[in-house]
Design an enzyme around this catalytic site. Structure first.
Site, mmCIF file in Angstrom:
data_model
loop_
_atom_site.group_PDB
_atom_site.id
_atom_site.type_symbol
_atom_site.label_atom_id
_atom_site.label_comp_id
_atom_site.label_asym_id
_atom_site.label_seq_id
_atom_site.Cartn_x
_atom_site.Cartn_y
_atom_site.Cartn_z
ATOM 1 N N GLU A 1 0.829 -1.204 0.000
ATOM 2 C CA GLU A 1 0.000 0.000 0.000
ATOM 3 C C GLU A 1 0.866 1.257 0.000
ATOM 4 O O GLU A 1 1.937 1.293 0.584
ATOM 5 C CB GLU A 1 -0.922 -0.016 1.222
ATOM 6 C CG GLU A 1 -1.940 -1.135 1.116
ATOM 7 C CD GLU A 1 -3.004 -1.090 2.196
ATOM 8 O OE1 GLU A 1 -4.174 -1.324 1.856
ATOM 9 O OE2 GLU A 1 -2.687 -0.820 3.362
ATOM 10 N N CYS B 1 3.448 8.585 1.339
ATOM 11 C CA CYS B 1 3.898 7.624 2.342
ATOM 12 C C CYS B 1 4.110 6.283 1.651
ATOM 13 O O CYS B 1 3.168 5.701 1.118
ATOM 14 C CB CYS B 1 2.823 7.535 3.423
ATOM 15 S SG CYS B 1 3.188 6.324 4.693
ATOM 16 N N CYS C 1 6.083 -7.039 7.947
ATOM 17 C CA CYS C 1 7.136 -6.530 8.827
ATOM 18 C C CYS C 1 7.561 -7.666 9.741
ATOM 19 O O CYS C 1 6.726 -8.465 10.151
ATOM 20 C CB CYS C 1 6.605 -5.356 9.659
ATOM 21 S SG CYS C 1 7.900 -4.490 10.599
ATOM 22 N N CYS D 1 5.090 -4.563 16.699
ATOM 23 C CA CYS D 1 4.662 -3.497 17.611
ATOM 24 C C CYS D 1 3.167 -3.703 17.899
ATOM 25 O O CYS D 1 2.396 -3.954 16.970
ATOM 26 C CB CYS D 1 4.931 -2.135 17.004
ATOM 27 S SG CYS D 1 6.688 -1.917 16.590
ATOM 28 N N CYS E 1 0.294 -1.794 15.971
ATOM 29 C CA CYS E 1 0.419 -1.600 14.520
ATOM 30 C C CYS E 1 -0.198 -2.751 13.749
ATOM 31 O O CYS E 1 0.113 -3.913 13.989
ATOM 32 C CB CYS E 1 1.897 -1.459 14.164
ATOM 33 S SG CYS E 1 2.203 -1.375 12.389
ATOM 34 N N GLY F 1 6.402 -1.883 6.771
ATOM 35 C CA GLY F 1 7.755 -2.391 6.889
ATOM 36 C C GLY F 1 8.696 -1.532 7.706
ATOM 37 O O GLY F 1 8.424 -0.367 8.003
ATOM 38 N N GLU F 2 9.824 -2.135 8.085
ATOM 39 C CA GLU F 2 10.884 -1.428 8.813
ATOM 40 C C GLU F 2 12.002 -1.144 7.807
ATOM 41 O O GLU F 2 12.763 -2.044 7.433
ATOM 42 C CB GLU F 2 11.376 -2.303 9.975
ATOM 43 C CG GLU F 2 12.651 -1.815 10.643
ATOM 44 C CD GLU F 2 12.650 -0.337 11.015
ATOM 45 O OE1 GLU F 2 11.784 0.098 11.786
ATOM 46 O OE2 GLU F 2 13.515 0.411 10.511
ATOM 47 N N CYS G 1 -1.725 6.105 9.681
ATOM 48 C CA CYS G 1 -0.539 5.425 10.192
ATOM 49 C C CYS G 1 -0.897 4.124 10.869
ATOM 50 O O CYS G 1 -1.784 4.068 11.700
ATOM 51 C CB CYS G 1 0.131 6.254 11.281
ATOM 52 S SG CYS G 1 0.587 7.854 10.801
#
Ligand code: SAH
Ligand code: SF4
Length: 399
Positions: A116, A129, A136, A140, A143, A201-202, A375
């Protein structure tokens, strides 16, 4: 023929030909060498493709008027300029747009993976964004992406492809809707003025690909987005922070969310590996910090967990001496989320403490909530197949 550094990055797209859109100079060079362009012409030809793809937003080789007819025909017969495929496009009441994008399959993948990308227009700027991974590895607690297993890292062309696709869709190339009218788009007329690596993702766990992609996005002869308008957000992969500063040098955002290790261990589990003190030391040492170049600290407001005024004061203390911005994020709910967002009055009281300490307008207005584009709400249906579920023999081009 010159060596192709990593031919596996060229995947046939839905039209059956590999796309050159999103490649770096080396990739374009290899692609041109691969169709027999002589070595001594490569530099010039790469330069031509570069400006058609990244300055003009060309989507067809036929448009490249300064490239010879024969070469255009060979290019069109071998490659494409395809973007990631749009599976769905949603427009929020507040102007936010979210795209669900399908990428070409790679390696073992049985299904084409999906990611996305979100565009958030504001009065003074437009922020795109983008995602850096499919899923991921981190988990967290607040999230939505964290509930999706990591499928794989995105390659640079897939990261850059999100920017190209977004510029196509919002008419952000010279000449508005038609990219081939000639002329450059003056910076002041651009719609996408900022890019944030805050999607799925990180990014620091996909370091090389994200770095190479941002080099293409920031390239002064192409998309030319200033590094000061690119922000990488990390949950705190401490050893990679100084490397990112040296090798990429974009702006930095830290997903802090708690000021005590005991709580941050639960909310942002990577904290068990890299606790707050180490994270703060890496921030203090980040290259190029000044009042004009601050680190953004993101802090999602969770009811009864991290939203007390004592926490607000501890936050100010923690950030003392770091050129910082504070971004208080109202929690964006998703189905099955284990948290509740703070009450609005509490967010205001918390913000007031932060404000009095000299941090301006710290609350981030949630955007695109009605389309799950805010977010932490991003999640695609792509699943990682276990070894057992993969095809037995890799036929080289997917199933
Ligand atoms: N993995 C990176 C970047 C992607 S997340 C990181 O964690 O920084 C982008 C931002 O959205 C992070 O600050 C993240 O903590 C925040 N976020 C995640 N889930 C959220 C939610 N449900 N509500 C509000 N913000 C959230
Ligand atoms: Fe991954 Fe960032 Fe979500 Fe944490 S907040 S699970 S690091 S995407």
């Amino acid at each position: 023929m010159s060596a192709v550094r990593d031919p596996s990055t060229l995947q046939p797209g839905s039209v059956g030909r590999a796309s050159l859109a999103g490649l770096g100079r080396e990739g374009l060079r290899a692609a041109l060498a691969g169709i027999g362009v002589p070595d001594k012409q490569l530099k010039m030809r790469v330069g031509q493709l570069w400006s058609w793809i990244y300055v003009r937003g060309a989507t067809a080789f036929e448009a490249m008027s300064d490239v010879s007819k024969e070469l255009r025909a060979t290019l069109a017969g071998t490659y494409s300029l395809e973007r990631p495929e749009i599976v769905a496009e949603q427009l929020s009441g507040d102007g936010t747009r979210k795209w669900l994008l399908r990428l070409p399959k790679r390696g073992h993948e049985m299904r084409a993976p999906e990611i996305e990308t979100v565009y958030i227009p504001e009065a003074e700027r437009g922020t795109l964004c983008i995602s850096s991974q499919i899923g991921c590895t981190l988990t967290c607690s607040f999230c939505h992406t964290g509930t999706q297993r990591l499928v794989r890292n995105l390659v640079p062309a897939e990261i850059v492809g999100q920017v190209l696709l977004a510029r196509d869709r919002i008419g952000d190339w010279p000449g508005g809707a038609s990219p081939h009218d000639g002329g450059l788009l003056p910076a002041a007329e651009r719609k996408i003025t900022n890019v944030v690596l805050m999607g799925m993702g990180e990014p620091l766990y996909n370091f090389d690909n994200v770095r190479d992609a941002m080099a293409i996005v920031a390239d002064g002869e192409g998309l030319a987005l200033s590094k000061r308008r690119i922000t990488l957000s990390t949950s705190g992969v401490v050893p990679q922070i100084p490397r990112w500063g040296e090798q990429a040098g974009t702006m930095l955002a830290i997903s802090l969310h708690a000021v005590r290790d005991e709580l941050r261990d639960k909310l942002v589990p990577i904290n068990r590996k890299y606790p707050i003190a180490e994270l703060m030391a890496a921030c203090r040492a980040y290259p190029g910090l000044s009042n004009a170049r601050r680190i953004t600290f993101e802090y999602v407001m969770l009811k009864g967990l991290n939203d007390s005024l004592a926490d607000a004061r501890a936050l100010i203390k923690l950030l003392a001496g770091i050129p910082a911005k504070i971004n208080l994020i109202p929690f964006n709910p998703w189905p099955g989320a284990p948290h509740e967002g703070s009450d609005w009055e509490q967010i205001e009281r918390f913000a007031e403490v932060v404000n009095r300490a000299g941090y301006a307008s710290p609350v981030r207005t949630p955007r695109g909530r009605d389309i799950m584009a805010a977010c932490g709400q991003l999640k695609s249906e792509s699943l990682k197949l276990s070894a057992r579920e993969r095809p037995i023999a890799d036929s080289g081009g997917g199933a």
